[in-house]
Design an enzyme around this catalytic site. Structure first.
Site, PDB file in Angstrom:
ATOM      1  N   GLU A   1     103.015 -10.626  74.789  1.00  0.00           N
ATOM      2  CA  GLU A   1     103.957 -11.432  75.585  1.00  0.00           C
ATOM      3  C   GLU A   1     105.250 -11.696  74.827  1.00  0.00           C
ATOM      4  OE1 GLU A   1     101.744 -14.852  76.957  1.00  0.00           O
ATOM      5  OE2 GLU A   1     100.955 -13.709  78.636  1.00  0.00           O
TER       6      GLU A   1
ATOM      7  N   GLU B   1      96.028  -8.670  81.199  1.00  0.00           N
ATOM      8  CA  GLU B   1      95.547 -10.054  81.355  1.00  0.00           C
ATOM      9  C   GLU B   1      95.766 -10.476  82.793  1.00  0.00           C
ATOM     10  OE1 GLU B   1      97.024 -13.114  78.684  1.00  0.00           O
ATOM     11  OE2 GLU B   1      97.014 -11.710  76.994  1.00  0.00           O
TER      12      GLU B   1
HETATM   13  P1  P53 Z   1      95.971 -20.315  78.232  1.00  0.00           P
HETATM   14  C1  P53 Z   1     101.944 -18.994  79.066  1.00  0.00           C
HETATM   15  C2  P53 Z   1     102.176 -18.349  80.280  1.00  0.00           C
HETATM   16  C3  P53 Z   1     101.510 -17.183  80.581  1.00  0.00           C
HETATM   17  C4  P53 Z   1     100.608 -16.661  79.677  1.00  0.00           C
HETATM   18  O1  P53 Z   1      96.769 -18.985  78.628  1.00  0.00           O
HETATM   19  C5  P53 Z   1     100.390 -17.279  78.468  1.00  0.00           C
HETATM   20  C6  P53 Z   1     101.056 -18.447  78.150  1.00  0.00           C
HETATM   21  C7  P53 Z   1     100.824 -19.143  76.859  1.00  0.00           C
HETATM   22  O2  P53 Z   1      99.730 -19.975  76.938  1.00  0.00           O
HETATM   23  O3  P53 Z   1      99.589 -16.782  77.498  1.00  0.00           O
HETATM   24  C8  P53 Z   1      98.670 -15.746  77.737  1.00  0.00           C
HETATM   25  O4  P53 Z   1      94.954 -19.898  77.250  1.00  0.00           O
HETATM   26  C9  P53 Z   1      98.223 -15.281  76.373  1.00  0.00           C
HETATM   27  C10 P53 Z   1      96.811 -15.628  76.035  1.00  0.00           C
HETATM   28  C11 P53 Z   1      96.439 -16.913  76.722  1.00  0.00           C
HETATM   29  C12 P53 Z   1      96.475 -16.664  78.216  1.00  0.00           C
HETATM   30  O5  P53 Z   1      97.754 -16.232  78.628  1.00  0.00           O
HETATM   31  O6  P53 Z   1      96.968 -21.220  77.675  1.00  0.00           O
HETATM   32  O7  P53 Z   1      98.459 -13.924  76.142  1.00  0.00           O
HETATM   33  O8  P53 Z   1      96.691 -15.686  74.639  1.00  0.00           O
HETATM   34  O9  P53 Z   1      95.205 -17.415  76.345  1.00  0.00           O
HETATM   35  C13 P53 Z   1      96.087 -17.847  79.045  1.00  0.00           C
HETATM   36  O10 P53 Z   1      95.349 -20.806  79.496  1.00  0.00           O
END
Ligand code: P53
Length: 478
Positions: free
Chosen positions: A180, A375
């Site tokens: 990201e 993701e």
């Molecule tokens: P968590 C922000 C917005 C979109 C994705 O996030 C993001 C974030 C930062 O948190 O992160 C990604 O665990 C990231 C993962 C993360 C996942 O989204 O905060 O690549 O490491 O765990 C979900 O709910």
């Protein structure tokens, strides 16, 4: 076109995604050094995680133990194999390989851990997909060198990347450089470390400038990694990793449309550089107007041109909305407004399956490259029922809705999609809050926010659902 009974292309990479610091634990084992994730405390939706200068006795740091994957990986991968995974996306903890980041020789024990982990995957025909840098850079590089505000970071990163690519080239085909990389567009975000750049802005530093400068060094490091990989082994595929949150205009007012376009340009110039190897002109003009004295050398520009990526990997969780602010400069911390047409998750993330089809088409039109959804998922509170059952129908619904849009994009719109790895296929530590209770997994991990719990693994209802999706190669999605 009826989608019922139609399946995804042969060899479609179904799997799941995680990141080292969010699940491995073992933060001091095997010679590992401290990463920036090791000094982040537990937060919640309303209170941000704190960053401490060192590990404090009286604080709780959820990433120290993760879900203990460092020890439990053979059993966990066995469960992934039971679901039928074709691939498994994880990251290599930089601090296992270079504990401080500025050593010249790698830590063999760290490399051995990933040898064993990847072998365990390959044993079941699961292909490892690897992110080099996923929010877990060595703390020492931040404290000693200022993280990515320092050009020297390019060399430190290259040491790490070259060792990993060389060592694991026979086990890993698909690589990504920076997780990201564009999730630093919210540069005004409250005094914390930038997600992946290890930056903590000082009082009088211009945060926007800092973001662009750090991102530039990262993009150069990324391009050099691509070039190195291609020279090393032409079979290696190196992609970008972009957080895709499509930004819509609130209304059809032309000024809103124009503002939304600039917002998209601002969030996605990173992938422009990754894919096209050149900076967009509007951004170079912006550097001038804003008086940003960017350190961009001719050698950098040449490196960016030579190291364009092989595919676009991206995360997709939600979409954003903006309206005109009168100044054509997107500031993500202040400019987002609520979308009246979509619901939000308990953590305020706007759930928008159609936005995934839009995103796939948008990337496809703009870059004409293979895409990889690395993701996607719903962070939600799960309830462990009697007999260790978890009825997560809300998660099945979220994923089904997204899969349907993905299927339309592939089968009806002709998008070239390599695979789909939903986030946190096994429950792990949330990146934003450090919570365990914000769960994404098909596999439940018995652990509470404060780290108590048996760490036992249980199959959720979504486990069998996803197993079925993979078994039928998505033909049951309609
Ligand atoms: P968590 C922000 C917005 C979109 C994705 O996030 C993001 C974030 C930062 O948190 O992160 C990604 O665990 C990231 C993962 C993360 C996942 O989204 O905060 O690549 O490491 O765990 C979900 O709910």
């Amino acid at each position: 076109m009826s989608l019922k009974g139609q399946s995804f292309p042969e060899n479609f990479l179904w799997g799941g995604a995680v990141a080292a610091h969010q699940l491995e634990g073992g933060y001091q084992e095997g010679g590992k050094g401290l990463s920036i994730a090791d000094v982040m405390t537990l937060g919640s939706h309303d209170s941000p995680r704190k960053i401490t200068d060192k590990v404090e006795k009286n604080e709780y740091y959820p990433n120290h133990n993760g879900i203990d994957f460092y020890h439990s990986y053979p059993e966990d991968i066995k469960l992934f194999a039971e679901m039928g995974f074709k691939c498994f996306r994880t990251s290599i903890a930089w601090t296992r390989i270079f504990p401080n980041g500025d050593e010249t020789e790698p830590n063999e024990e760290g490399l051995l851990f990933y040898d064993r982990l990847f072998d365990e995957c390959l044993k079941y025909g699961i292909e490892p997909v690897v992110t080099l840098s996923h929010f877990e850079m060595p703390l020492h590089l931040v404290q000693e060198y200022g993280g990515w505000r320092n050009r020297r970071m390019i060399d430190f990163f290259m040491n790490f990347a070259e060792i990993c690519l060389t060592r694991f080239q026979k086990k890993v085909t698909y690589w990504m450089t920076f997780n990201e990389i564009n999730n630093q567009t919210n540069y005004e975000a409250d005094g914390s470390i930038f997600n992946n750049s290890g930056l903590r802005p000082k009082e009088n530093e211009n945060r926007e400038f800092l973001m662009y400068q750090a991102a530039h060094y990262e993009l150069v490091a990324s391009a050099k990694t691509v070039e190195f990989a291609h020279n090393l082994n032409p079979k290696l595929q190196v992609g970008s990793m972009i957080a895709m949150c499509p930004i819509y205009p609130l209304t059809s007012k032309p000024e809103d449309i124009l503002f939304a376009q600039r917002a998209m340009q601002t969030r996605y110039w990173f992938s422009d550089v990754h894919s096209n190897g050149i900076y967009p002109k509007w951004l170079l003009n912006h550097f001038k107007t804003a008086n940003f004295n960017m350190d961009i050398s001719d050698d950098d520009l040449a490196a960016l041109k030579k190291g364009t990526v092989d595919y676009i990997g991206f995360s997709y969780y939600m979409s954003f909305v903006v309206k005109d602010t009168g100044i054509l400069n997107y500031n993500e911390e202040y400019d987002l407004v609520k979308n009246p047409f979509v619901e939000a998750s308990e953590w305020g993330w706007q759930v928008d399956p159609v936005g995934l089809r839009y995103a796939l088409n948008w990337f496809n039109d703009r870059y004409h490259m293979p895409l990889f959804i690395v993701e996607n998922g719903l962070g939600a509170i799960d309830k462990l029922e009697e007999n260790h059952q978890i009825h997560d129908d809300y998660r099945i619904k979220y994923l089904t809705d997204h899969l349907l849009q993905m299927k339309k994009a592939v089968l009806e719109d002709g998008v070239n999609l390599l695979g789909y790895t939903p986030w946190g296929c096994i429950d792990l530590i949330a990146a934003s809050t450090g919570q365990m209770s914000k769960r994404y997994g098909f596999i439940y991990v018995d652990q509470n926010d404060d780290g108590t719990g048996s760490l036992k693994r249980y199959r959720k209802d979504s486990f069998n659902w996803f197993k079925d999706v993979i078994q039928t190669n998505g033909s049951n999605i309609s």
